[in-house]
Design a protein around this motif. Sequence first.
Motif: not given
Lengths: 344, 344
Positions: A167-194
């Motif tokens: 979801a566009t709103d970070p609060a409404r995104r549903r990550a896979l249960p138990g994911t090791q990815f730091p979900v709160a940092a996903f938008d920061q990760f997206a700045t690395q896209a090329i």
Amino acid sequence: MARNLLRAAAALTVATLVGCAAPSLQVAEMGSFHVGGRTVTLSGLPAKELVFTPGAPPLKLDPNGDFEVEALYARYTRLSNPKAKFPLLLWHGGGLAGTTFETKPDGQPGWENFFLRAGYDVYVSDAVERGRASWARYPEIFKSEPFFRPKKEAWELFRIGDTDSYATDPARRRALPGTQFPVAAFDQFATQAIPRWGTNDAATQAAYDAYVDKVCPCVIVVHSQGGNFAFNSALKYPQKVKALVAVETSGSPNPDTYDFSRVKGVPMLWVWGDNLGKFAFWERIAAQQEKFRNSLVRAGGKGERIVLPEIGISGNSHMLMMDRNSDQIAALIDQWLARQGLRN
Amino acid sequence: MARNLLRAAAALTVATLVGCAAPSLQVAEMGSFHVGGRTVTLSGLPAKELVFTPGAPPLKLDPNGDFEVEALYARYTRLSNPKAKFPLLLWHGGGLAGTTFETKPDGQPGWENFFLRAGYDVYVSDAVERGRASWARYPEIFKSEPFFRPKKEAWELFRIGDTDSYATDPARRRALPGTQFPVAAFDQFATQAIPRWGTNDAATQAAYDAYVDKVCPCVIVVHSQGGNFAFNSALKYPQKVKALVAVETSGSPNPDTYDFSRVKGVPMLWVWGDNLGKFAFWERIAAQQEKFRNSLVRAGGKGERIVLPEIGISGNSHMLMMDRNSDQIAALIDQWLARQGLRN
């Protein structure tokens, strides 16, 4: 298996302690270079009028002339007393650049830091068209237009969340249960896209080959889309590639025509995260990679595999090197390299 | 002046010795981050068919969705025992990225290395649209198309050779007599070129401001096109910018409206290379910069200037940090910073 787990846990503890104590890294030299590429001359293109500031008169620019294009960029850090016998080259995947291996999106140290502190000289590259390698005019030099990966696609393709869980709103995104990815940092990760092109494979391969020829003997750790390039470079320079670690590689040359006998002396390790079975795309990719690995083994080569959930490590996304337990996975790779005799 | 020269010579000798002996650099931490930028949502764009491999069926791609755009990328190296009181930020110029300050095109260490070895924590950034900061779709996000600088233009604009002295064949190029630029490495330098836009100044300024807010107090060393952004950031954060070194800056805010009284506490130094008088473009730029500097001084600020040929250092191009005597110029900057009390 239990022994492997204990080893990993021990290594993780050491790594964590090293990270906390943060002793100085003894660096002999750091630097960067571009390698490969070619000169292109453009002619006959009309001059362009460009408006730099709204309201300002347009500036006439002649786009014709000579350009250096299709080089690869690499940055290296060489230690004063490396423990590893050969430098480690970190190759990124599609739509990304070398930043994949630097500081993680959550601000924690990534794999570049881990392997430096583990005693490897480390090289981090940007492939042709990405980051500091830069890109060239299209359609005159690059043959197509690029495409830009929307965040939703990265969220799903990298197995952070299931289909339609973004979801566009970070609060409404549903990550896979138990994911090791730091979900709160996903938008920061997206700045690395090329942006990426689908038509630059030959140029990218040529630059990777020039890179390997220049800086190896070495160990290559390659992620995702980079796999195909690394397997081809190993085929071209089997004496120079001392080991190849394929981290969730998404492609490889055709196993029916690849000359496995040439790379028998190149030990290879595949590393897979969690939740592959939840995505038809990843099941198909993993099956293709298994076919490649099995062909290597049948030809007398060494092709090993770590499927993290099979050894009790769960929740890893496609971006293993950014996951919370990235040091634990790097430690498994380091131990495997040690078993290949590549570490003092 | 003679004392300055002696100091410079002494520093150069030390720097050269340090470079040769190459003792370990004691690094506490290295890493990177993106800062600034915004989320953009694209919708209503038609799906695109892209052919990845000649002959393969086209792949349908939906270009709509959310994107993180207009962030700035920075890589830092923090020393275990820095001698400088504040980190040094190196800002590149137009059509280039942070590579400007890394290894020089001739393979020799550049200013990043010099200032690290002189005891500064060093940050090297890629501005919005460049290198690892990456770029965004146009005209939907960026408002215009980019332009690519031909090698001939760089050769002349950067004062390596006179107008029409460039040739495609390296052997036929005629550099300015006595140039300090490593002419044989010009094509290697050209691999660092990055497409640029003329319409991203506001986004670039916003990202630079966010960068300064995040990592400063600091010293900014800025080159060429970066000048305008640095003078504006200093105006926004005068307490955070402890000094500003303007290396052949090609632009600045309008001196008639810039509030110089706000930056009275920010010491500034302009550094100029050789042969400015041979190019009408550079004479005009230098005169504009002098107007800006004089306005600063009249307002009670500190605005100093080093014109290298006036102190007996000749042959420097616009790319001072890549010239053969780059360490000598860096040493002059280091000494000036020491005189501002910014070094222990």
